[in-house]
Each structure stands twice: as C-alpha cells, then as structure tokens.
Design an enzyme around this catalytic site. Structure first.
Site, short mmCIF file in Angstrom:
data_model
loop_
_atom_site.label_atom_id
_atom_site.label_comp_id
_atom_site.label_asym_id
_atom_site.label_seq_id
_atom_site.Cartn_x
_atom_site.Cartn_y
_atom_site.Cartn_z
N TRP A 54 30.48 62.09 34.49
CA TRP A 54 31.01 63.19 33.92
C TRP A 54 32.13 62.61 32.90
O TRP A 54 32.48 61.52 32.82
CB TRP A 54 31.92 63.96 35.08
N ASP A 60 31.52 52.91 38.15
CA ASP A 60 32.19 53.14 39.70
C ASP A 60 31.04 53.13 40.72
O ASP A 60 30.23 54.03 40.73
CB ASP A 60 33.01 54.26 39.67
N ASN A 80 27.86 60.26 40.39
CA ASN A 80 27.81 61.48 39.13
C ASN A 80 28.44 60.94 37.99
O ASN A 80 29.41 59.84 37.82
CB ASN A 80 28.48 62.52 39.75
N THR A 85 37.93 51.27 42.71
CA THR A 85 39.26 51.07 43.24
C THR A 85 39.98 50.01 42.90
O THR A 85 39.31 48.70 42.83
CB THR A 85 38.94 51.06 44.90
N ASP A 112 33.78 48.28 45.67
CA ASP A 112 33.99 49.61 45.14
C ASP A 112 34.57 49.25 43.99
O ASP A 112 35.92 48.88 43.79
CB ASP A 112 34.90 50.68 45.71
#
Length: 402
Positions: A91, A84, A89, A274, A271
């Site tokens: 995760w 992304d 970050n 998205t 992006d």
C-alpha cells in the site's frame, strides 16, 4: 486478476531484457535523534493475526528504517517503501486520503487520475499494525521495481493513517513479503504476483542491511535469489514453523556467561519491518537489567553510554549455530546536540496467545547478518554479513531463567 494484453506484453518485454533485478536501499544521512522520533519507528510493522533476481536498493535512517524506491502507475509515480517480511500487503498513501490523515499529508501520494494504467477496484480494506490501524481501498495499476516495468497488481490506497508513527516515518508505504496467509482481503502478495508472471526464477528473496551510519548505501533487497558476495558462507537454514510470519524455532539466548533466556526453546519471527529485537517483558527486563539499562515508556530501555565497552556479547542459538551480537550491534547510539543517547536494541513486548508468545528478530539482529527467505522450501538461511567482524562462539552457561 484481470490483465490487460498491452500490460502483459510490456511486462514480458521487460523480463526479456533484465537478467538480475536488485533493489538498492538508499542511505539517508542520520539526523538529530530524539526519543519522540525513536518511538515513531521502534514498534512493529506487523499486522496482528524467467529472470534473475530483482534487486532493490535500500535507504537507512538511523539504522532503524530501511526502504527502497518503487514506481506505481503510467508514468511511474515514485514512492519509498519498507520491504516488510512481517506483512503481506502492498500500500501507499492516496491522493484521496482523509483530510485529517497526517500520514498522507507528510508523504508522497498516489494519484489515480495521473496514471493511464489505473483500474478501479474499490474493495475496502483495513490492516491493524503494531503501530496503529490503516484503512483504505484496493486499486489496480502497474508496478515498476528494480528496473522491471509494467507489472500489473492489486495494491492498497491508504485513505486513513491515524497513527503518528506513519506521519513521522521516513517511508511512504509498505510492500509486504510475508506469506499469503497474512494478506488482508485475499489480495495476491507482491512476491506471488512476480512469480505468477514468470519474472522470478526462484521463490526466494534476501536482505543485506548496511549498519554503517556513514555509508552511502543502506544495503539491498534481492527478489529471486541472493548474492554470496554479501555474506560469509555457509548459510544456516531453519524451517519455517508457521507459514504466515517468517517464524522459526529459537533454541535459546545467552547473555555473556551469566544469563540464559528462552531456556527450553521458543518461537521467533524474522521481521525486516521491526527495528529492534523484542521479547517477553520478563525476559527482556532481566536482560536490560543486566546491561545496566533503565526503563523508559513503552518497554524501551536507555543504556549508560560509558558502559558500552563492558557490555557482554548476546548470543542466539538457531539451528545449532550461534549468532552473536556485540554492544556495537545491539545498542543504538544517537546524538542530540552535545547529548549522546544510547538505546537498548531489546524492547519488551508481550504477544498473547494464540499468536504469541514469540520473540521478534528485527533489524538489530538482521543487520549484522544476511537473511535468505525461501518461500518454496519454507525456510530461512542466515549467515554473517561480510564486513562485520566475526565474534567468538560462546560457552553456554548452565540454563537459568530471568
């Protein structure tokens, strides 16, 4: 970040072997689509304010979710993640997640007790996405990505994923490729970790997204470079105007020969997290009205499927070059039994100041193009993807508002 000596040695041995690291994007066969599923992926995954490349193959779900496989821990625990550019970050869901967190129970979960290389950290973090909030704790372990093993890094264990979007998603977690300014809790971004350890020759990565729903491959991410075989040169480079998101200046957008949007220039974000293209509600409303669309909830529009052959080309002027989308590019076609649905690839979204307003050029725009993200020079290169038909350069109409 503290690095154990044995992990560094393992990492260096891995880097001595690999010369080009690719991450393929796996293609998942399209399933029956419903509007409920559409709402699980159409919104943002944006937080609100010395070897060759690493290649990660991507999977494609309904031309809306592209994700690749990574491993975490020793031995590696496998996860599918969105790569992304709208966040920074990394995760994955945790084995220790809240019992009522649906996003955890419907996905693979990281188990620190099953990894011999796990190191506790315990710092709490929270990320606010366009699709909802995510809470968890930071931990340390080793990453396996594109054939490279033993990369030590700090990542997030998601303990609370209240958003239904995460529960319905076809990916487990998110690996952010935005700028360090977006990183929550001051965590070093995955890209910066790879660069600091000398695993990438260049601070560059690129995306090729396969938009063919019948294709086996969903495309690939290349960390450390790009593959000219994926695009028709030359690349058009655009400077990043705000080094947090991959934000650029867009000169204007024209719809056929009758409507001009963003007439005096505007901000746009590239992006990969998205699915659709978003823009201010007034302009997107005018665009979808011209396409014959009618509004659904949350800024979406349905397009009559029998109008596709008559829909105009929509063109984006970026860096003095036109990037064009036909109806085949910007209308998502889904089947539910004998019912065929056509969803506009343009979503109304108003981002208030100071972060906005801006457009978001998501996968609907990036799919027909290859994007090369150059962190070192703070620029993005765009070119038409090979295998997609070229479109004629439009003749711009006189500037007109919505």
């Amino acid at each position: 970040m503290y690095l154990r000596q044995d992990l560094v040695l393992l990492m260096l041995l891995s880097s001595a072997v690999a010369s080009f690291i690719r991450i393929p994007l796996r293609k998942v066969p399209g399933k029956t689509g419903t509007l409920r599923i559409l709402r699980s992926w159409r919104t943002l995954e944006i937080p609100l304010p010395k070897n060759g490349p690493i290649l990660v193959p991507l999977s494609n779900y309904l031309n809306a979710q592209y994700y690749g496989e990574i491993g975490l821990g020793t031995p590696p625990q496998n996860f599918s993640v969105i790569f992304d550019t709208g966040s920074s970050n990394f995760w994955v869901p945790s084995r220790r997640c809240n019992f009522f967190s649906l996003g955890c129970w419907f996905h693979r979960r990281y188990d620190p007790k099953a990894s011999s290389s796990f190191q506790p950290n315990g710092t709490q973090f929270s990320i606010q996405y366009g699709t909802g909030r995510l809470d968890g704790i930071l931990s340390e372990d080793v990453l396996t990505i594109g054939g490279i093993e033993g990369v030590p890094l700090v990542f997030g264990e998601a303990l609370w994923e209240p958003s239904l979007a995460f529960a319905l998603a076809h990916f487990d977690g998110i690996l952010g490729l935005g700028f360090p300014a977006l990183a929550v809790a001051g965590v070093q971004t995955p890209l910066d970790t790879l660069l600091a350890l000398g695993l990438l020759d260049q601070p560059i990565f690129s995306f090729y997204l396969n938009r063919d729903p019948e294709a086996v491959s969903g495309g690939e991410v290349i960390l450390g470079g790009s593959d000219p075989a994926h695009y028709v040169p030359p690349l058009t480079f655009l400077p990043v105007t705000r080094p947090a998101y991959w934000q650029i200046h867009m000169d204007r957008v024209i719809v056929g020969d009758s409507l001009t949007l963003c007439p005096t220039g505007c901000a746009a974000i590239l992006d990969t997290g998205t699915s659709l293209i978003t823009g201010p509600s007034k302009e997107i409303g005018a665009l979808n009205k011209l396409l014959g669309g009618f509004p659904l909830l949350a800024g979406e529009y349905l397009i009559p499927c029998d109008r596709l052959s008559d829909l105009p080309t929509i063109s984006f002027l970026l860096g003095g070059v036109w990037f064009n989308l036909t109806a085949q590019d910007y209308v998502l076609q889904l089947a539910s039994g004998r019912t065929r649905l056509c969803l506009s690839g343009f979503l109304a979204l108003d981002v208030p100041p100071p972060a906005g307003p801006f457009w978001i050029l998501g996968d609907v725009f990036l799919g027909p193009h290859v994007a090369v993200f150059d962190r070192g020079a703070a620029r993005v290169g765009l070119a038409r993807a090979r295998g997609t038909p070229p479109h004629p350069i439009p003749s711009p109409p006189p500037p007109r508002g919505p």
